[in-house]
Design a protein around this motif. Structure first.
Motif, PDB file in Angstrom:
ATOM      1  N   LEU A  45     -92.032 -47.938  89.863  1.00 22.06           N
ATOM      2  CA  LEU A  45     -91.152 -46.771  89.912  1.00 22.06           C
ATOM      3  C   LEU A  45     -91.278 -45.908  88.665  1.00 22.06           C
ATOM      4  O   LEU A  45     -91.136 -44.685  88.731  1.00 22.06           O
ATOM      5  N   LEU A  46     -91.561 -46.510  87.527  1.00 25.81           N
ATOM      6  CA  LEU A  46     -91.791 -45.726  86.311  1.00 25.81           C
ATOM      7  C   LEU A  46     -93.066 -44.909  86.450  1.00 25.81           C
ATOM      8  O   LEU A  46     -93.114 -43.741  86.044  1.00 25.81           O
ATOM      9  N   ILE A  47     -94.091 -45.488  87.058  1.00 29.22           N
ATOM     10  CA  ILE A  47     -95.335 -44.755  87.280  1.00 29.22           C
ATOM     11  C   ILE A  47     -95.091 -43.578  88.218  1.00 29.22           C
ATOM     12  O   ILE A  47     -95.596 -42.476  88.010  1.00 29.22           O
ATOM     13  N   ARG A  48     -94.282 -43.793  89.266  1.00 28.96           N
ATOM     14  CA  ARG A  48     -93.928 -42.695  90.181  1.00 28.96           C
ATOM     15  C   ARG A  48     -93.184 -41.585  89.441  1.00 28.96           C
ATOM     16  O   ARG A  48     -93.452 -40.411  89.629  1.00 28.96           O
ATOM     17  N   PHE A  49     -92.229 -41.970  88.584  1.00 32.82           N
ATOM     18  CA  PHE A  49     -91.470 -40.994  87.811  1.00 32.82           C
ATOM     19  C   PHE A  49     -92.388 -40.189  86.897  1.00 32.82           C
ATOM     20  O   PHE A  49     -92.268 -38.965  86.789  1.00 32.82           O
ATOM     21  N   ILE A  50     -93.330 -40.867  86.262  1.00 31.40           N
ATOM     22  CA  ILE A  50     -94.293 -40.178  85.401  1.00 31.40           C
ATOM     23  C   ILE A  50     -95.136 -39.213  86.239  1.00 31.40           C
ATOM     24  O   ILE A  50     -95.433 -38.089  85.805  1.00 31.40           O
ATOM     25  N   ALA A  78     -95.095 -27.751  78.269  1.00 33.53           N
ATOM     26  CA  ALA A  78     -96.165 -28.330  77.439  1.00 33.53           C
ATOM     27  C   ALA A  78     -95.600 -29.389  76.502  1.00 33.53           C
ATOM     28  O   ALA A  78     -96.206 -30.448  76.316  1.00 33.53           O
ATOM     29  N   ALA A  79     -94.428 -29.128  75.923  1.00 34.00           N
ATOM     30  CA  ALA A  79     -93.811 -30.110  75.015  1.00 34.00           C
ATOM     31  C   ALA A  79     -93.424 -31.382  75.762  1.00 34.00           C
ATOM     32  O   ALA A  79     -93.582 -32.492  75.244  1.00 34.00           O
ATOM     33  N   GLY A  80     -92.924 -31.239  76.985  1.00 32.29           N
ATOM     34  CA  GLY A  80     -92.595 -32.417  77.784  1.00 32.29           C
ATOM     35  C   GLY A  80     -93.829 -33.251  78.104  1.00 32.29           C
ATOM     36  O   GLY A  80     -93.798 -34.484  78.049  1.00 32.29           O
ATOM     37  N   LEU A  81     -94.929 -32.573  78.404  1.00 34.29           N
ATOM     38  CA  LEU A  81     -96.172 -33.302  78.681  1.00 34.29           C
ATOM     39  C   LEU A  81     -96.734 -33.934  77.409  1.00 34.29           C
ATOM     40  O   LEU A  81     -97.409 -34.968  77.481  1.00 34.29           O
ATOM     41  N   VAL A  82     -96.462 -33.330  76.252  1.00 33.46           N
ATOM     42  CA  VAL A  82     -96.873 -33.953  74.983  1.00 33.46           C
ATOM     43  C   VAL A  82     -96.204 -35.314  74.849  1.00 33.46           C
ATOM     44  O   VAL A  82     -96.838 -36.303  74.441  1.00 33.46           O
ATOM     45  N   ILE A  83     -94.935 -35.396  75.191  1.00 28.48           N
ATOM     46  CA  ILE A  83     -94.210 -36.669  75.096  1.00 28.48           C
ATOM     47  C   ILE A  83     -94.852 -37.717  76.005  1.00 28.48           C
ATOM     48  O   ILE A  83     -95.058 -38.870  75.603  1.00 28.48           O
ATOM     49  N   ILE A  84     -95.200 -37.314  77.218  1.00 28.88           N
ATOM     50  CA  ILE A  84     -95.857 -38.239  78.147  1.00 28.88           C
ATOM     51  C   ILE A  84     -97.203 -38.685  77.578  1.00 28.88           C
ATOM     52  O   ILE A  84     -97.564 -39.870  77.630  1.00 28.88           O
ATOM     53  N   MET A  85     -97.952 -37.757  76.997  1.00 25.27           N
ATOM     54  CA  MET A  85     -99.279 -38.099  76.497  1.00 25.27           C
ATOM     55  C   MET A  85     -99.226 -38.920  75.213  1.00 25.27           C
ATOM     56  O   MET A  85    -100.155 -39.684  74.937  1.00 25.27           O
ATOM     57  N   GLY A  87     -97.056 -41.301  74.824  1.00 24.60           N
ATOM     58  CA  GLY A  87     -96.920 -42.629  75.422  1.00 24.60           C
ATOM     59  C   GLY A  87     -98.232 -43.129  75.997  1.00 24.60           C
ATOM     60  O   GLY A  87     -98.593 -44.306  75.829  1.00 24.60           O
ATOM     61  N   ALA A  88     -98.969 -42.253  76.664  1.00 27.26           N
ATOM     62  CA  ALA A  88    -100.258 -42.653  77.235  1.00 27.26           C
ATOM     63  C   ALA A  88    -101.250 -43.036  76.143  1.00 27.26           C
ATOM     64  O   ALA A  88    -102.007 -44.006  76.288  1.00 27.26           O
ATOM     65  N   THR A  92    -102.703 -46.785  75.812  1.00 24.31           N
ATOM     66  CA  THR A  92    -104.154 -46.940  75.919  1.00 24.31           C
ATOM     67  C   THR A  92    -104.728 -47.572  74.656  1.00 24.31           C
ATOM     68  O   THR A  92    -105.610 -48.429  74.731  1.00 24.31           O
ATOM     69  N   PHE A  93    -104.213 -47.173  73.504  1.00 27.38           N
ATOM     70  CA  PHE A  93    -104.669 -47.763  72.240  1.00 27.38           C
ATOM     71  C   PHE A  93    -104.357 -49.259  72.194  1.00 27.38           C
ATOM     72  O   PHE A  93    -105.210 -50.063  71.813  1.00 27.38           O
ATOM     73  N   VAL A  94    -103.153 -49.640  72.599  1.00 25.94           N
ATOM     74  CA  VAL A  94    -102.755 -51.053  72.577  1.00 25.94           C
ATOM     75  C   VAL A  94    -103.598 -51.863  73.549  1.00 25.94           C
ATOM     76  O   VAL A  94    -104.044 -52.970  73.240  1.00 25.94           O
ATOM     77  N   GLY A  95    -103.852 -51.315  74.739  1.00 28.08           N
ATOM     78  CA  GLY A  95    -104.558 -52.080  75.759  1.00 28.08           C
ATOM     79  C   GLY A  95    -106.060 -52.071  75.641  1.00 28.08           C
ATOM     80  O   GLY A  95    -106.714 -53.086  75.845  1.00 28.08           O
ATOM     81  N   ASP A  96    -106.629 -50.909  75.299  1.00 27.23           N
ATOM     82  CA  ASP A  96    -108.080 -50.771  75.372  1.00 27.23           C
ATOM     83  C   ASP A  96    -108.757 -50.380  74.071  1.00 27.23           C
ATOM     84  O   ASP A  96    -109.972 -50.289  74.016  1.00 27.23           O
TER      85      ASP A  96
END
Length: 126
Positions: A45-50, A78-85, A87-88, A92-96
């Motif tokens: 559901l978090l992925i759907r929200f994103i 654009a600022a809202g998408l910055v917040i999402i990115m 997190g991404a 991504t840094f932690v996982g890969d």
């Protein structure tokens, strides 16, 4: 500057329409099982929200300027998408690792440029 901002906005909007649309169309089971084994897995559901936020942000990057209705919403999208990115990039840094996190970081920097550009450098005409 205005032309450069529009080119970046359209390309980012296409990117986020694709990414967000994919998160909305694919079944939750597929979304939660995607990625590398080291990646941090998020609830469906978090992925759907994103995905909803990405699609709305993509529309917010281009529609206010095209329709000339509330063009001051573009830097906010654009600022809202910055917040999402952000997190991404972190996930991504932690996982890969660092190499995989460079693309979301680049997208984040482009979004920050659009936000600043539409707010200070070339604000939309009313």
């Amino acid at each position: 500057m205005n032309v450069a901002l529009w080119i970046i906005q359209v390309l980012l909007a296409l990117l986020f329409l694709f990414a967000g649309g994919t998160k909305l169309i694919l079944p939750i089971e597929v979304l939660t099982s995607m990625g590398s084994p080291n990646q941090v897995h998020l609830p469906g559901l978090l992925i759907r929200f994103i995905g909803v936020c990405e699609v709305l942000g993509a529309l917010g990057l281009v529609l206010p300027g095209l329709l000339r209705i509330r063009p001051n919403l573009t830097p906010l999208a654009a600022a809202g998408l910055v917040i999402i990115m952000i997190g991404a990039t972190v996930l991504t840094f932690v996982g890969d690792g660092v190499a995989a996190a460079l693309f979301p970081l680049l997208v984040c920097l482009l979004l920050a440029f659009v936000a600043y550009g539409r707010w200070r450098l070339a604000p939309p005409r009313k």
